[in-house]
Scaffold this motif. Structure first.
Motif, PDB file in Angstrom:
ATOM      1  N   GLU A   1       1.253 -13.988  -5.548  1.00 19.37           N
ATOM      2  CA  GLU A   1       1.269 -14.738  -4.289  1.00 19.37           C
ATOM      3  C   GLU A   1       0.810 -13.892  -3.093  1.00 19.37           C
ATOM      4  OE1 GLU A   1       5.534 -13.279  -5.026  1.00 19.37           O
ATOM      5  OE2 GLU A   1       3.925 -14.117  -6.238  1.00 19.37           O
ATOM      6  N   GLU A   2       0.667 -12.593  -3.280  1.00 20.46           N
ATOM      7  CA  GLU A   2       0.207 -11.696  -2.220  1.00 20.46           C
ATOM      8  C   GLU A   2      -1.274 -11.344  -2.331  1.00 20.46           C
ATOM      9  OE1 GLU A   2       4.432  -9.221  -1.971  1.00 20.46           O
ATOM     10  OE2 GLU A   2       2.729  -8.356  -3.048  1.00 20.46           O
ATOM     11  N   THR A   3      -1.942 -11.869  -3.339  1.00 15.39           N
ATOM     12  CA  THR A   3      -3.313 -11.464  -3.636  1.00 15.39           C
ATOM     13  C   THR A   3      -4.272 -11.685  -2.468  1.00 15.39           C
ATOM     14  OG1 THR A   3      -2.941 -11.949  -5.979  1.00 15.39           O
ATOM     15  CG2 THR A   3      -5.224 -11.707  -5.275  1.00 15.39           C
ATOM     16  N   GLU A   4      -4.209 -12.840  -1.829  1.00 10.68           N
ATOM     17  CA  GLU A   4      -5.139 -13.116  -0.733  1.00 10.68           C
ATOM     18  C   GLU A   4      -4.926 -12.162   0.440  1.00 10.68           C
ATOM     19  OE1 GLU A   4      -5.659 -17.250   0.322  1.00 10.68           O
ATOM     20  OE2 GLU A   4      -5.367 -17.834  -1.767  1.00 10.68           O
ATOM     21  N   ALA A   5      -3.686 -11.920   0.823  1.00 13.47           N
ATOM     22  CA  ALA A   5      -3.393 -11.005   1.922  1.00 13.47           C
ATOM     23  C   ALA A   5      -3.832  -9.586   1.557  1.00 13.47           C
ATOM     24  CB  ALA A   5      -1.908 -11.034   2.263  1.00 13.47           C
ATOM     25  N   PHE A   6      -3.586  -9.193   0.314  1.00 17.55           N
ATOM     26  CA  PHE A   6      -4.020  -7.879  -0.158  1.00 17.55           C
ATOM     27  C   PHE A   6      -5.541  -7.757  -0.084  1.00 17.55           C
ATOM     28  CE2 PHE A   6      -5.725  -5.292  -3.605  1.00 17.55           C
ATOM     29  CZ  PHE A   6      -5.124  -4.069  -3.345  1.00 17.55           C
ATOM     30  N   PHE A   7      -6.234  -8.787  -0.525  1.00 16.85           N
ATOM     31  CA  PHE A   7      -7.697  -8.792  -0.519  1.00 16.85           C
ATOM     32  C   PHE A   7      -8.226  -8.621   0.915  1.00 16.85           C
ATOM     33  CE2 PHE A   7     -11.841 -10.807  -0.296  1.00 16.85           C
ATOM     34  CZ  PHE A   7     -12.503 -10.230  -1.368  1.00 16.85           C
ATOM     35  N   GLU A   8      -7.663  -9.386   1.831  1.00 19.03           N
ATOM     36  CA  GLU A   8      -8.113  -9.311   3.220  1.00 19.03           C
ATOM     37  C   GLU A   8      -7.894  -7.925   3.813  1.00 19.03           C
ATOM     38  OE1 GLU A   8      -6.443 -12.493   5.548  1.00 19.03           O
ATOM     39  OE2 GLU A   8      -7.207 -14.014   4.154  1.00 19.03           O
ATOM     40  N   LYS A   9      -6.729  -7.345   3.547  1.00 19.14           N
ATOM     41  CA  LYS A   9      -6.404  -6.042   4.133  1.00 19.14           C
ATOM     42  C   LYS A   9      -7.112  -4.886   3.433  1.00 19.14           C
ATOM     43  CE  LYS A   9      -2.568  -2.976   5.223  1.00 19.14           C
ATOM     44  NZ  LYS A   9      -1.158  -2.706   5.046  1.00 19.14           N
ATOM     45  N   GLU A  10      -7.005  -4.822   2.116  1.00 20.18           N
ATOM     46  CA  GLU A  10      -7.463  -3.640   1.385  1.00 20.18           C
ATOM     47  C   GLU A  10      -8.917  -3.718   0.894  1.00 20.18           C
ATOM     48  OE1 GLU A  10      -5.751  -1.021   1.600  1.00 20.18           O
ATOM     49  OE2 GLU A  10      -3.872  -1.934   2.273  1.00 20.18           O
ATOM     50  N   ILE A  11      -9.448  -4.909   0.763  1.00 16.87           N
ATOM     51  CA  ILE A  11     -10.850  -5.035   0.330  1.00 16.87           C
ATOM     52  C   ILE A  11     -11.741  -5.314   1.546  1.00 16.87           C
ATOM     53  CG2 ILE A  11     -12.469  -6.198  -1.223  1.00 16.87           C
ATOM     54  CD1 ILE A  11     -10.150  -4.801  -2.733  1.00 16.87           C
ATOM     55  N   LEU A  12     -11.522  -6.449   2.191  1.00 15.55           N
ATOM     56  CA  LEU A  12     -12.339  -6.784   3.355  1.00 15.55           C
ATOM     57  C   LEU A  12     -12.157  -5.765   4.478  1.00 15.55           C
ATOM     58  CD1 LEU A  12     -11.996 -10.670   3.612  1.00 15.55           C
ATOM     59  CD2 LEU A  12     -13.917  -9.350   2.699  1.00 15.55           C
ATOM     60  N   GLY A  13     -10.962  -5.269   4.625  1.00 17.10           N
ATOM     61  CA  GLY A  13     -10.676  -4.309   5.685  1.00 17.10           C
ATOM     62  C   GLY A  13     -11.371  -2.970   5.526  1.00 17.10           C
ATOM     63  N   ARG A  14     -11.841  -2.681   4.312  1.00 16.41           N
ATOM     64  CA  ARG A  14     -12.531  -1.410   4.042  1.00 16.41           C
ATOM     65  C   ARG A  14     -14.040  -1.541   4.061  1.00 16.41           C
ATOM     66  NH1 ARG A  14      -9.437   2.125  -0.425  1.00 16.41           N
ATOM     67  NH2 ARG A  14      -7.303   1.634   0.152  1.00 16.41           N
ATOM     68  N   LEU A  15     -14.539  -2.753   4.040  1.00 21.44           N
ATOM     69  CA  LEU A  15     -16.002  -2.934   3.989  1.00 21.44           C
ATOM     70  C   LEU A  15     -16.619  -3.003   5.365  1.00 21.44           C
ATOM     71  CD1 LEU A  15     -16.257  -5.478   1.059  1.00 21.44           C
ATOM     72  CD2 LEU A  15     -16.728  -3.039   1.002  1.00 21.44           C
TER      73      LEU A  15
END
Length: 80
Positions: free
Chosen positions: A66-80
Motif C-alpha cells: 500500500e506504500e508503493t506509489e508514495a515510495f515510487f514518487e519519493k525514491e524513484i521520481l525524486g532521484r531522476l
C-alpha cells in the motif's frame, strides 16, 4: 537506476508480487522504461523488515504494497 525487488518466500508473503506489479505500471505510466531497470532477486537477507525488501541503486528499503506509489514518487521520481 537499478531497482531490485525481493521475491524470496518471506517477501512473497508480504506482497512482493503486488509491489512488482505496481512498480511496473508506474514505470510504464511515467515513461521511465529506459531510465529504471526493474529486477527481482531472491532473499535480500532482511526478512525481519515489515515490508518487501526493495533496493534502489544498492540502498535498501522496506516497502509495503500500500506504500508503493508514495515510495515510487519519493525514491524513484525524486532521484531522476
Amino acid at each position: 537506476m537499478r531497482v531490485t525487488i525481493c521475491i524470496g518466500s518471506a517477501c512473497h508473503l508480504k506482497g512482493s508480487r503486488e509491489v512488482i506489479s505496481k512498480m511496473q505500471a508506474l514505470v510504464a505510466q511515467n515513461g521511465l522504461g529506459r531510465n529504471v531497470d526493474l529486477n527481482g532477486a531472491f532473499c535480500s537477507g532482511n526478512c525481519v523488515k515489515e515490508g518487501v525488501c526493495v533496493t534502489v541503486d544498492g540502498e535498501l528499503y522496506s516497502v509495503k504494497p500500500e506504500e508503493t506509489e508514495a515510495f515510487f514518487e519519493k525514491e524513484i521520481l525524486g532521484r531522476l
